[in-house]
Design a protein around this motif. Structure first.
Motif, mmCIF file in Angstrom:
data_model
loop_
_atom_site.group_PDB
_atom_site.id
_atom_site.type_symbol
_atom_site.label_atom_id
_atom_site.label_comp_id
_atom_site.label_asym_id
_atom_site.label_seq_id
_atom_site.Cartn_x
_atom_site.Cartn_y
_atom_site.Cartn_z
ATOM 1 N N GLN A 33 0.829 -1.109 -0.094
ATOM 2 C CA GLN A 33 0.132 0.113 -0.092
ATOM 3 C C GLN A 33 0.987 1.315 0.052
ATOM 4 O O GLN A 33 0.547 2.030 -0.805
ATOM 5 N N GLN B 68 2.363 1.698 -3.466
ATOM 6 C CA GLN B 68 1.168 2.257 -4.359
ATOM 7 C C GLN B 68 0.981 3.607 -4.169
ATOM 8 O O GLN B 68 0.656 4.661 -5.062
ATOM 9 N N GLU B 69 0.926 4.045 -2.815
ATOM 10 C CA GLU B 69 0.494 5.344 -2.543
ATOM 11 C C GLU B 69 1.680 6.393 -3.075
ATOM 12 O O GLU B 69 1.522 7.607 -3.331
ATOM 13 N N MET B 70 3.090 5.743 -2.823
ATOM 14 C CA MET B 70 4.146 6.667 -3.403
ATOM 15 C C MET B 70 4.259 6.920 -5.068
ATOM 16 O O MET B 70 4.413 8.146 -5.424
ATOM 17 N N GLU C 38 1.003 6.821 -6.621
ATOM 18 C CA GLU C 38 -0.221 7.383 -7.116
ATOM 19 C C GLU C 38 -0.013 8.927 -6.527
ATOM 20 O O GLU C 38 -0.474 9.639 -7.280
ATOM 21 N N SER C 39 0.544 9.091 -5.680
ATOM 22 C CA SER C 39 0.914 10.675 -5.154
ATOM 23 C C SER C 39 1.820 11.541 -6.272
ATOM 24 O O SER C 39 1.819 12.646 -6.005
ATOM 25 N N GLY C 40 2.507 10.663 -6.775
ATOM 26 C CA GLY C 40 3.289 11.430 -7.790
ATOM 27 C C GLY C 40 4.917 11.730 -7.233
ATOM 28 O O GLY C 40 5.834 12.181 -7.776
ATOM 29 N N ILE C 41 5.087 11.155 -5.828
ATOM 30 C CA ILE C 41 6.393 11.402 -5.508
ATOM 31 C C ILE C 41 7.604 10.479 -6.177
ATOM 32 O O ILE C 41 8.534 10.959 -6.521
ATOM 33 N N ARG D 223 8.588 12.585 -9.164
ATOM 34 C CA ARG D 223 9.419 13.634 -8.912
ATOM 35 C C ARG D 223 10.767 13.271 -8.634
ATOM 36 O O ARG D 223 11.675 13.772 -8.922
ATOM 37 N N GLU E 131 7.952 13.827 3.252
ATOM 38 C CA GLU E 131 6.806 13.134 2.735
ATOM 39 C C GLU E 131 6.881 11.478 2.619
ATOM 40 O O GLU E 131 5.943 10.758 3.150
ATOM 41 N N LEU F 35 4.891 8.842 4.927
ATOM 42 C CA LEU F 35 4.024 7.757 4.408
ATOM 43 C C LEU F 35 4.432 6.329 5.309
ATOM 44 O O LEU F 35 3.992 5.553 5.449
ATOM 45 N N LYS G 74 2.868 6.400 8.336
ATOM 46 C CA LYS G 74 1.261 5.923 8.083
ATOM 47 C C LYS G 74 1.221 4.547 8.132
ATOM 48 O O LYS G 74 0.235 4.098 8.647
#
Length: 96
Positions: free
Chosen positions: A18, A21-23, A25-28, A31, A76, A80, A83
């Motif tokens: 997860q 995936q968030e890394m 989807e968030s665009g990190i 970048r 950031e 995460l 989190k």
């Protein structure tokens, strides 16, 4: 000489996947890949450990890696990681 960093993120109940995936989807991830000196930033899933994600992170040199570590993205990523309550194991190699 390139520097390759393997980071093993380990959690519970799929939290490492997860996180990855968030890394993405968030665009990190995009970048980081766009940073000067980044040569590779890819996630892999070990077949024998469903609770771990391996990140292979490669940089042109130590200066590029040091610069990356000073960016706001590091806070950031840390947020995460917290989190998803992940543990990390880090290996660093110099490619010759």
């Amino acid at each position: 000489m390139s520097i390759v960093v393997n980071i093993y993120y380990t959690g519970k109940n799929g939290s490492a996947k997860q996180f990855a995936q968030e890394m993405i989807e968030s665009g990190i991830v995009d970048r980081i890949r766009a940073e000067e000196g980044n040569e590779r930033y890819e996630y892999f899933y070990p077949l024998d450990d469903s609770e771990t994600v391996l990140l292979i992170d490669a940089w042109k040199n130590q200066e590029a890696l040091d610069f990356h570590h000073k960016t706001e993205m590091m806070s950031e990523i840390a947020a995460l990681r917290n989190k998803y309550n992940l543990k990390m194991k880090v290996e660093k190699f110099t490619r010759i």
